[in-house]
Design an enzyme around this catalytic site. Structure first.
Site, short mmCIF file in Angstrom:
data_model
loop_
_atom_site.label_atom_id
_atom_site.label_comp_id
_atom_site.label_asym_id
_atom_site.label_seq_id
_atom_site.Cartn_x
_atom_site.Cartn_y
_atom_site.Cartn_z
N TYR A 41 10.47 1.75 23.40
CA TYR A 41 10.77 2.38 22.11
C TYR A 41 9.70 2.05 21.07
CZ TYR A 41 13.42 3.84 17.98
OH TYR A 41 13.82 4.45 16.81
N SER A 52 9.61 4.83 13.31
CA SER A 52 10.61 3.75 13.14
C SER A 52 9.87 2.51 12.67
CB SER A 52 11.30 3.45 14.47
OG SER A 52 12.01 2.24 14.40
N1 LIG Z 1 19.28 5.54 13.39
C1 LIG Z 1 18.39 4.58 13.32
O1 LIG Z 1 18.71 3.38 13.11
C2 LIG Z 1 16.94 4.91 13.47
C3 LIG Z 1 15.98 3.95 13.09
C4 LIG Z 1 14.63 4.25 13.23
C5 LIG Z 1 14.26 5.48 13.74
N2 LIG Z 1 15.21 6.37 14.12
C6 LIG Z 1 14.75 7.64 14.66
O2 LIG Z 1 15.38 8.69 13.95
C7 LIG Z 1 15.54 9.82 14.80
C8 LIG Z 1 16.99 10.26 14.79
O3 LIG Z 1 17.79 9.15 15.14
P1 LIG Z 1 19.39 9.22 15.07
O4 LIG Z 1 19.84 7.80 15.02
O5 LIG Z 1 19.83 10.19 14.04
O6 LIG Z 1 19.69 9.79 16.54
P2 LIG Z 1 20.98 10.51 17.19
O7 LIG Z 1 21.02 10.04 18.61
O8 LIG Z 1 22.19 10.31 16.33
O9 LIG Z 1 20.52 12.04 17.16
C9 LIG Z 1 19.44 12.47 17.94
C10 LIG Z 1 19.71 13.88 18.37
O10 LIG Z 1 18.61 14.30 19.20
C11 LIG Z 1 19.15 15.14 20.20
N3 LIG Z 1 18.25 15.24 21.35
C12 LIG Z 1 17.98 14.29 22.29
N4 LIG Z 1 17.15 14.79 23.22
C13 LIG Z 1 16.86 16.08 22.87
C14 LIG Z 1 16.08 17.10 23.44
N5 LIG Z 1 15.42 16.88 24.58
N6 LIG Z 1 16.02 18.30 22.81
C15 LIG Z 1 16.71 18.52 21.66
N7 LIG Z 1 17.49 17.57 21.07
C16 LIG Z 1 17.57 16.37 21.68
C17 LIG Z 1 20.47 14.46 20.57
O11 LIG Z 1 21.36 15.35 21.24
C18 LIG Z 1 20.99 14.02 19.21
O12 LIG Z 1 21.83 14.99 18.60
C19 LIG Z 1 15.03 9.37 16.17
O13 LIG Z 1 13.68 9.76 16.33
C20 LIG Z 1 15.15 7.86 16.10
O14 LIG Z 1 14.29 7.19 17.00
C21 LIG Z 1 16.53 6.12 13.99
#
Ligand SMILES: NC(=O)c1ccc[n+]([C@@H]2O[C@H](COP(=O)([O-])OP(=O)(O)OC[C@H]3O[C@@H](n4cnc5c(N)ncnc54)[C@H](O)[C@@H]3O)[C@@H](O)[C@H]2O)c1
Length: 253
Positions: A156, A143
């Site tokens: 985080y 991130s």
């Molecule tokens: N969306 C953003 O703004 C953003 C920004 C920077 C980084 N990220 C990173 O991108 C990645 C995805 O983010 P997102 O926003 O799509 O998240 P999201 O919450 O929409 O999806 C994450 C998925 O991970 C699954 N999950 C959680 N714990 C789990 C486990 N123990 N085993 C298997 N699956 C599990 C959840 O059920 C969910 O479906 C993450 O690593 C997040 O930190 C997101």
């Protein structure tokens, strides 16, 4: 710059929603078979259906991958069912923002287990499953919080800075086997997971400090993951692609 992924097999953790789901669809469109991992069967089935609707092949892998055993079981099952593993994406996360004084051991442990430890377990399992001759590509989802940390994000931001370090160190360990390890570092991207942390004012402030003048989309991130997965990035290793429209690396004054 995106290569065909025909015949390749890709594992994606947390592919039930958001960025992981978009990456599953994008890689399937390029020809990869996708191992769709998420916690719950219903989340997994939704993405499997979306991959199939896009003309791709998906293997459902409902499993908590925050433990070494859970991750290894899911990755090896995919490699066994699909016959190989070429691409591994550590994407799953469980995120809470808390003021420093209110951070609890329970929340920190859960975030670290899925956001940090599972990245190492994923790399370990993928390296075991990837072919000694063909090698592979591992992509960790970090991130921009690792370089530009928002308020209430000590856990985080620490985890995501750790993911960058893990990426570089694992690339050093695995390069001799032809396994590349890279990261993507998204800025703010509307997803199911971020909905509760966003509001109109916050989005407007983020857009105002972004040279490209908008938030990211899950497809923006998925396309970069596809680039790192395929042969077009064959000499890119131990690197981090920032995907935030320039927000973290510029100052608009
Ligand atoms: N969306 C953003 O703004 C953003 C920004 C920077 C980084 N990220 C990173 O991108 C990645 C995805 O983010 P997102 O926003 O799509 O998240 P999201 O919450 O929409 O999806 C994450 C998925 O991970 C699954 N999950 C959680 N714990 C789990 C486990 N123990 N085993 C298997 N699956 C599990 C959840 O059920 C969910 O479906 C993450 O690593 C997040 O930190 C997101």
């Amino acid at each position: 710059m995106t290569s065909s992924l025909d015949g390749r097999v890709a594992f994606i953790s947390g592919a039930g929603h958001g960025i992981g789901k978009a990456a599953a669809i994008a890689m399937a469109r390029l020809g990869a078979t996708i191992g769709v991992n998420d916690l719950k069967e219903e989340f997994v089935q939704e993405t499997v259906a979306a991959v199939e609707a896009a003309g791709g092949r998906a293997i459902p892998l409902a499993q908590d991958v925050s433990t070494r055993e859970g991750m290894r079981a899911a990755v090896l099952r995919l490699a066994s069912e699909a016959g190989r593993l070429d691409i591994h994406v550590n994407n799953a996360a469980w995120v809470r923002y808390q003021p420093l004084a209110e951070i609890t051991p329970e929340v920190m442990d859960r975030m670290v287990e899925i956001g940090f430890k599972s990245v190492i377990w994923g790399i370990q399992a993928a390296a075991e499953a990837m072919d000694a001759e063909r090698g592979g590509s591992i992509i960790n989802v970090a991130s921009i919080a690792a370089v530009r940390s928002p308020a209430r994000s000590v856990v985080y931001s620490g985890i995501k800075a750790g993911v960058v370090g893990i990426t570089r160190a694992a690339a050093a360990d695995l390069g001799a086997r032809g396994i590349r390890v890279n990261a993507v570092a998204p800025g703010a991207v509307p997803t199911e997971g971020t909905a509760k942390h966003r509001n109109v004012e916050l989005d407007a402030r983020r857009i105002a400090r972004t040279p490209l003048g908008r938030l990211g989309t899950v497809e923006d991130i998925a396309d970069a993951i596809c680039f790192l997965a395929g042969d077009a990035s064959r000499f890119v290793n131990a690197d981090v692609i920032h995907l935030d429209g320039g927000a973290s690396q510029t100052s608009l004054g």
